[in-house]
Design a protein around this motif. Sequence first.
Motif, PDB file in Angstrom:
ATOM      1  N   PHE A  68      23.411  26.240  32.002  1.00 19.27           N
ATOM      2  CA  PHE A  68      24.886  24.547  32.044  1.00 19.27           C
ATOM      3  C   PHE A  68      24.758  23.322  31.014  1.00 19.27           C
ATOM      4  O   PHE A  68      23.326  23.275  29.703  1.00 19.27           O
ATOM      5  N   VAL A  69      25.889  23.058  30.086  1.00 17.02           N
ATOM      6  CA  VAL A  69      25.718  22.091  29.299  1.00 17.02           C
ATOM      7  C   VAL A  69      26.037  21.075  29.973  1.00 17.02           C
ATOM      8  O   VAL A  69      25.610  19.802  29.589  1.00 17.02           O
ATOM      9  N   ARG A  70      26.856  20.596  30.815  1.00 19.38           N
ATOM     10  CA  ARG A  70      26.609  19.516  31.727  1.00 19.38           C
ATOM     11  C   ARG A  70      26.601  19.738  32.623  1.00 19.38           C
ATOM     12  O   ARG A  70      26.933  21.053  33.936  1.00 19.38           O
ATOM     13  N   PRO A  71      25.677  19.862  33.956  1.00 20.46           N
ATOM     14  CA  PRO A  71      24.748  18.609  33.009  1.00 20.46           C
ATOM     15  C   PRO A  71      23.798  19.026  32.100  1.00 20.46           C
ATOM     16  O   PRO A  71      23.423  20.391  32.240  1.00 20.46           O
ATOM     17  N   PHE A  72      23.205  18.056  31.443  1.00 20.15           N
ATOM     18  CA  PHE A  72      22.922  19.154  30.153  1.00 20.15           C
ATOM     19  C   PHE A  72      20.912  18.923  30.770  1.00 20.15           C
ATOM     20  O   PHE A  72      20.457  17.916  31.261  1.00 20.15           O
ATOM     21  N   PRO A  73      20.270  20.221  30.330  1.00 20.18           N
ATOM     22  CA  PRO A  73      18.915  20.405  30.586  1.00 20.18           C
ATOM     23  C   PRO A  73      18.288  19.542  29.778  1.00 20.18           C
ATOM     24  O   PRO A  73      17.558  20.570  29.196  1.00 20.18           O
ATOM     25  N   GLU A  74      18.238  18.574  29.862  1.00 21.01           N
ATOM     26  CA  GLU A  74      17.257  17.388  28.694  1.00 21.01           C
ATOM     27  C   GLU A  74      15.717  17.852  28.357  1.00 21.01           C
ATOM     28  O   GLU A  74      15.338  17.817  27.317  1.00 21.01           O
ATOM     29  N   ASP A  75      15.180  17.277  30.100  1.00 17.97           N
ATOM     30  CA  ASP A  75      13.861  17.639  29.844  1.00 17.97           C
ATOM     31  C   ASP A  75      13.308  19.229  29.507  1.00 17.97           C
ATOM     32  O   ASP A  75      12.161  19.021  28.841  1.00 17.97           O
ATOM     33  N   GLU A  76      14.479  20.034  29.928  1.00 18.71           N
ATOM     34  CA  GLU A  76      13.873  21.642  29.347  1.00 18.71           C
ATOM     35  C   GLU A  76      14.020  21.274  28.016  1.00 18.71           C
ATOM     36  O   GLU A  76      13.313  22.249  27.252  1.00 18.71           O
ATOM     37  N   VAL A  77      15.564  21.631  27.070  1.00 19.83           N
ATOM     38  CA  VAL A  77      14.649  21.361  25.947  1.00 19.83           C
ATOM     39  C   VAL A  77      14.099  20.656  25.522  1.00 19.83           C
ATOM     40  O   VAL A  77      13.076  21.055  23.954  1.00 19.83           O
ATOM     41  N   VAL A  78      13.335  19.241  25.611  1.00 19.46           N
ATOM     42  CA  VAL A  78      12.571  18.396  25.208  1.00 19.46           C
ATOM     43  C   VAL A  78      10.988  19.349  25.514  1.00 19.46           C
ATOM     44  O   VAL A  78      10.805  19.738  23.997  1.00 19.46           O
ATOM     45  N   ASP A  79      10.965  19.821  26.674  1.00 21.77           N
ATOM     46  CA  ASP A  79       9.740  20.886  26.736  1.00 21.77           C
ATOM     47  C   ASP A  79       9.707  21.829  25.475  1.00 21.77           C
ATOM     48  O   ASP A  79       8.435  22.333  25.576  1.00 21.77           O
ATOM     49  N   ILE A  80      11.411  22.360  25.279  1.00 23.68           N
ATOM     50  CA  ILE A  80      11.195  24.132  24.587  1.00 23.68           C
ATOM     51  C   ILE A  80      10.497  22.810  23.175  1.00 23.68           C
ATOM     52  O   ILE A  80       9.902  23.589  21.951  1.00 23.68           O
ATOM     53  N   ALA A  81      11.821  21.819  22.537  1.00 22.62           N
ATOM     54  CA  ALA A  81      10.674  21.995  21.328  1.00 22.62           C
ATOM     55  C   ALA A  81       9.529  21.061  20.954  1.00 22.62           C
ATOM     56  O   ALA A  81       9.065  21.355  19.924  1.00 22.62           O
ATOM     57  N   GLU A  82       8.927  21.287  21.715  1.00 24.88           N
ATOM     58  CA  GLU A  82       7.171  20.201  21.814  1.00 24.88           C
ATOM     59  C   GLU A  82       6.652  21.972  21.323  1.00 24.88           C
ATOM     60  O   GLU A  82       5.170  22.120  21.316  1.00 24.88           O
ATOM     61  N   LYS A  83       6.922  22.799  21.927  1.00 28.60           N
ATOM     62  CA  LYS A  83       6.213  24.261  22.481  1.00 28.60           C
ATOM     63  C   LYS A  83       6.896  25.502  20.628  1.00 28.60           C
ATOM     64  O   LYS A  83       6.504  25.824  20.356  1.00 28.60           O
ATOM     65  N   VAL A  84       7.782  25.280  20.078  1.00 27.20           N
ATOM     66  CA  VAL A  84       7.879  25.571  18.942  1.00 27.20           C
ATOM     67  C   VAL A  84       8.066  25.023  17.846  1.00 27.20           C
ATOM     68  O   VAL A  84       8.200  23.456  17.648  1.00 27.20           O
ATOM     69  N   LYS A  85       8.411  25.641  16.797  1.00 25.13           N
ATOM     70  CA  LYS A  85       8.659  25.203  15.736  1.00 25.13           C
ATOM     71  C   LYS A  85      10.160  25.274  14.481  1.00 25.13           C
ATOM     72  O   LYS A  85       9.367  24.551  13.721  1.00 25.13           O
ATOM     73  N   ALA A  86      10.312  26.021  15.450  1.00 25.38           N
ATOM     74  CA  ALA A  86      11.989  26.239  14.414  1.00 25.38           C
ATOM     75  C   ALA A  86      13.071  26.081  15.944  1.00 25.38           C
ATOM     76  O   ALA A  86      12.672  27.458  16.436  1.00 25.38           O
ATOM     77  N   ILE A  87      14.045  25.697  16.353  1.00 26.78           N
ATOM     78  CA  ILE A  87      15.354  25.734  16.880  1.00 26.78           C
ATOM     79  C   ILE A  87      16.673  25.917  16.426  1.00 26.78           C
ATOM     80  O   ILE A  87      17.037  25.522  14.785  1.00 26.78           O
TER      81      ILE A  87
END
Lengths: 299, 395
Positions: free
Chosen positions: B297-316
């Motif tokens: 889904f791009v709308r609604p946007f998976p905001e929290d899930e993306v934040v969670d991923i961003a905190e675990k990886v070094k490059a997106i």
Amino acid sequence: MADRLITSAKELSNSEYFYGHRACAGCGGSLALRLAMKVLGPRIFVAIPANCMSATSFLHPQVAFSVNCMISPFPATGAVLSGIEAGARALGLKDYHVVGFAGDGGTADIGIQALSGAIDRGDRVIYVCYDNEAYMNTGIQKSGLTPYGSKTTTTPAGKNFPGATGRKKDMFEIVAAHGIEYAATASIGYPEDYLRKVSKAALCQSTSYIHVLAPCSTGWGFPVEETVEIAREAVDCGLWYLAEYENDEFVLNKMPKEFTPLEDYLLKQARFRHLKERDMEHIVHGRDKKWEKILKNWK
Amino acid sequence: MPGKKIFISGDEAVAEAVRMARPHVISAYPITPQTVTVERISDFVEDGSLKSEYLHVESEHSAMSAAIGAAAVGARTFTATSSQGLLYMAETLPYASGARFPIVMMNANRTVATPWALLSDHRDSLSQLDSGWMQVYCEDAQEAFDMILQAYRIAEDPRVMSPVMVNLDGFILTHTYEMVDLPDQEEVDAFLPPYRTENRMDLEEPRTVCYASLDEYMEFHMKQEFDMRKARAVIAEVDRDFGIRFGRQYGGLLEKYRCEDADAVIFTLGSVTGTVRSVIDSMRGNGYRVGLVKMRFVRPFPEDEVVDIAEKVKAIGVLDRDLSIGYEGIVFSNVSSSVLRACSAPAMVNYIGGLGGRNISKDNIQEMFLELLRAADGEKGKRVRFVNVGSEYDG
């Protein structure tokens, strides 16, 4: 539910279904809606695109309709009517009418494609075009139904142009050319003829179309108390006509013995007051040519 | 109808799902362009296996307008479009969502003119991201089938009441054949009950819909936004329930693939996901710590899930099959704005690829991952890269 022909205002219900709108004093369009809804009764679904009637009547929470109604996208009155009818049919609803009220621009210009589609599908909907001969809601701009010589805010009259220079589209005949079950022209100046036609449309089993002339005091420039009179005179002077199309035939409902003077009709209205002799002649010529065709081909 | 497995195209999978969802009204325009989905549906209406009113409309604008009219009396509706057709109906998209009509539409993702190019990318649907529609992107025909059924459940949920656009990559999914598991009609009926709503015109209690509101205009849209936020939980809930009933679950808003311990991940939409999966499998075999985030889904946007991923990886890396000309990929902009909320700051690279159907090869994807892993180690590079173009163009 209208289930019989209505030929007199006395037969109309006292109920009002369109009440408390904010249209201008002397508005012809609001009369067209009010009368049609009195004929059709309370079990109706109404769709109205952007026009004066939606602008003055749909402002939540002061909606001026006591029946089901919605604003349709501007180009899509015909499609929305089809959708309502298909939905109601699929849901098994009974005893109702689906009716749209679009202006001249909403019908003859931006809405002509969706109207054509609805007639092509033959959905049982009534399409009423209330024709005030320009985009009045947005400040009197020229539409495809603005007649020759009419001054609008996009066809100013001046040294080079006499106002609008086009020819009013024959929407009634364009619609009839689809082989529609029933089409008619009307004028709010002849209300009983209009009521009869609305009730006839309500009896149809497929798409029907009524094109009702509805003068606009603001846009045409005449005193607000003269709306009905002007609407009558448009017919009497021969610039508008009352007719029907059914069973593949055109029928003229009213044959004026002789036309009332065209100049009287035109010069009462600010939009035509600038017209010169040769413009008047042009209009007379157009009128006479039209009537020649009507008398030759219509019953 | 008992459940069965059949070999069908993505288009046909959607048509089969629509048959099982039993909409009251189908409105469809056959061109600009369209897919065989609406042809199969018309076959079902003709043979009586789908008892729907089928409206042959004269344009996509009218297709959506007719769906709006039908929804306005409380009917379940379906329409389908693609590319130019979606743009032509654009006016009516916020119209439907603002009126809170839970219309479901299939969109075959194809690029937009000019230059004309018939093949797939996401420029059509992503241009309509702000229209108030939910947008879901499918990876294969089975997911497309499943998402049509789920889309009705999500859209018609009283907490949500918003339309859903189910996106399938044109040709890659719409025109290719796969085995698709069709469930039993009774199971579908139990999953998707008949649509009932108060948000409709009513002969017994007349009502106005699609009206004007000046004083409360903002509040209407705030409510729409708040309900769209609630849709995130509803999407997850429906996904779980679908999984329990039919044995297939997709992860809700997004799916993470081999993201645990990953240094670099690529975000994808749609059919390219499968290619990225297989590249990951082979790179993982060689010890590379790479993963995939399939945006569903791009709308609604998976905001929290993306934040969670961003905190675990070094490059997106975000693989956009679209481009907001004058800036960057649309998905990249969306992902970036959520990444800003994360406590860490992974390196971000936008890969623009596959425009107009340009191939995105396994080699291309492997190069992206290698670049992302270098970025994860601190190497500075370009923010926006164009994929599979002559090097002179990736200036």
